[in-house]
Design an enzyme around this catalytic site. Sequence first.
Site, PDB file in Angstrom:
ATOM      1  N   ASP A  79       0.809  -1.222   0.000  1.00  0.00           N
ATOM      2  CA  ASP A  79       0.000   0.000   0.000  1.00  0.00           C
ATOM      3  C   ASP A  79       0.841   1.272   0.000  1.00  0.00           C
ATOM      4  O   ASP A  79       2.050   1.235   0.207  1.00  0.00           O
ATOM      5  CB  ASP A  79      -0.975   0.004   1.198  1.00  0.00           C
ATOM      6  CG  ASP A  79      -0.415  -0.693   2.426  1.00  0.00           C
ATOM      7  OD1 ASP A  79       0.817  -0.674   2.595  1.00  0.00           O
ATOM      8  OD2 ASP A  79      -1.197  -1.253   3.212  1.00  0.00           O
ATOM      9  N   ASN A 148      -8.702  -3.641  13.356  1.00  0.00           N
ATOM     10  CA  ASN A 148     -10.045  -3.936  12.842  1.00  0.00           C
ATOM     11  C   ASN A 148     -10.023  -5.113  11.866  1.00  0.00           C
ATOM     12  O   ASN A 148     -11.010  -5.384  11.191  1.00  0.00           O
ATOM     13  CB  ASN A 148     -10.628  -2.690  12.153  1.00  0.00           C
ATOM     14  CG  ASN A 148      -9.760  -2.221  10.990  1.00  0.00           C
ATOM     15  OD1 ASN A 148      -8.752  -2.852  10.656  1.00  0.00           O
ATOM     16  ND2 ASN A 148     -10.143  -1.122  10.363  1.00  0.00           N
ATOM     17  N   HIS A 150      -7.957  -5.369   9.219  1.00  0.00           N
ATOM     18  CA  HIS A 150      -7.554  -5.073   7.843  1.00  0.00           C
ATOM     19  C   HIS A 150      -6.231  -5.756   7.503  1.00  0.00           C
ATOM     20  O   HIS A 150      -5.397  -5.989   8.367  1.00  0.00           O
ATOM     21  CB  HIS A 150      -7.521  -3.565   7.553  1.00  0.00           C
ATOM     22  CG  HIS A 150      -6.399  -2.795   8.166  1.00  0.00           C
ATOM     23  ND1 HIS A 150      -6.539  -1.505   8.619  1.00  0.00           N
ATOM     24  CD2 HIS A 150      -5.104  -3.112   8.421  1.00  0.00           C
ATOM     25  CE1 HIS A 150      -5.388  -1.072   9.088  1.00  0.00           C
ATOM     26  NE2 HIS A 150      -4.500  -2.022   8.993  1.00  0.00           N
ATOM     27  N   GLU A 155     -10.009  -2.550   4.154  1.00  0.00           N
ATOM     28  CA  GLU A 155     -10.718  -2.230   5.389  1.00  0.00           C
ATOM     29  C   GLU A 155     -12.028  -3.031   5.487  1.00  0.00           C
ATOM     30  O   GLU A 155     -12.560  -3.488   4.473  1.00  0.00           O
ATOM     31  CB  GLU A 155     -11.049  -0.730   5.406  1.00  0.00           C
ATOM     32  CG  GLU A 155      -9.827   0.188   5.447  1.00  0.00           C
ATOM     33  CD  GLU A 155      -9.228   0.332   6.840  1.00  0.00           C
ATOM     34  OE1 GLU A 155      -9.247  -0.636   7.628  1.00  0.00           O
ATOM     35  OE2 GLU A 155      -8.717   1.423   7.139  1.00  0.00           O
TER      36      GLU A 155
HETATM   37  C1  F6R Z   1       0.892  -1.613   6.167  1.00  0.00           C
HETATM   38  C2  F6R Z   1      -0.233  -2.540   6.143  1.00  0.00           C
HETATM   39  C3  F6R Z   1      -1.153  -2.622   7.317  1.00  0.00           C
HETATM   40  C4  F6R Z   1      -0.401  -2.998   8.609  1.00  0.00           C
HETATM   41  C5  F6R Z   1      -1.369  -3.038   9.801  1.00  0.00           C
HETATM   42  C6  F6R Z   1      -0.636  -3.344  11.091  1.00  0.00           C
HETATM   43  O1  F6R Z   1       1.602  -1.685   4.969  1.00  0.00           O
HETATM   44  O2  F6R Z   1      -0.434  -3.182   5.162  1.00  0.00           O
HETATM   45  O3  F6R Z   1      -2.143  -3.587   7.042  1.00  0.00           O
HETATM   46  O4  F6R Z   1       0.210  -4.248   8.440  1.00  0.00           O
HETATM   47  O5  F6R Z   1      -2.016  -1.823   9.905  1.00  0.00           O
HETATM   48  O6  F6R Z   1       0.225  -2.290  11.373  1.00  0.00           O
HETATM   49  P1  F6R Z   1       1.241  -2.373  12.586  1.00  0.00           P
HETATM   50  O7  F6R Z   1       2.211  -3.442  12.261  1.00  0.00           O
HETATM   51  O8  F6R Z   1       1.894  -1.018  12.619  1.00  0.00           O
HETATM   52  O9  F6R Z   1       0.436  -2.667  13.802  1.00  0.00           O
END
Ligand code: F6R
Length: 263
Positions: A79, A148, A150, A155
């Site tokens: 992303d 959540n 994702h 999302e």
């Molecule tokens: C970021 C991504 C998100 C993160 C998720 C967890 O490239 O794809 O899905 O993996 O938000 O983020 P952290 O590891 O910061 O808790």
Amino acid sequence: MTEQRYEKIGGKMRILYSEDYYNMSRQAANIVSAQIIAKPNSVLGLPTGTSPMGMYKQLIEWYKKGDLSFAKVKTLNLDEYKGFNKNHPNSYFRFMYDNLFKHVNIDLNNVHIPNGLNESIINECEKYNKIIELLGGIDLQILGIGHNGHIGFNEPGESLEKGTHCIKLSQSTKEANKRFFNNIDEMPNYAYTVGIKAILQAKKILMVVNGGDKKHILLDAFFGPITPAIPASILQLHANLVICGDKSSLEMIIDKFPLSVER
Ligand code: F6R
């Protein structure tokens, strides 16, 4: 090290338990490193965030010791924030550059991240889907998980989008990620993300997860129903999924489904 294997609905999941973040990161780095050694020109799907930072650090260490080469590796990030130039201090390109790319011998021509500056959303999504196709898909997709549920920035919603798309970030995601910004108002509202199709079509999936704040979502995503309300739950269908978790993130799973296989 304790491991548990689960098989359901055609999916196969292995959960690898580590005492703490450091050991979880080493465990995950071992899997990535084995992938690169077995196939030096592997296509790796990469996440940003806190969860994989220790893993990237470990991979850098092994590269510096001469145990690992990224010379032929190709990467596809999950992303990027819409509207961010790749050199913006909070861009995901910048994150990857600072946390992995600048420290190893990867060819930056082999690095792919959605272009947050493309004026045309449709064009950017088509371009990124084409890149995924031209690379022949993903050999090893590494994922974190949002509070959540994702994965990437897919999302929770009514349905899961298959291809690369541009998404309005949920309030929960903005709250979770505001720590990287001076204040929440600096955060973009939209981001590009790879869709569920490319993730599910990856040959292997490795999820890295740590911290007690993820224990509820891990249980719901992997032991509850498959639903677009928890996008990660779709991974239950994948035939080669490994979850590397630390003690606190796996606490609720271990409680209900004791991990049993000692290694
Ligand atoms: C970021 C991504 C998100 C993160 C998720 C967890 O490239 O794809 O899905 O993996 O938000 O983020 P952290 O590891 O910061 O808790």
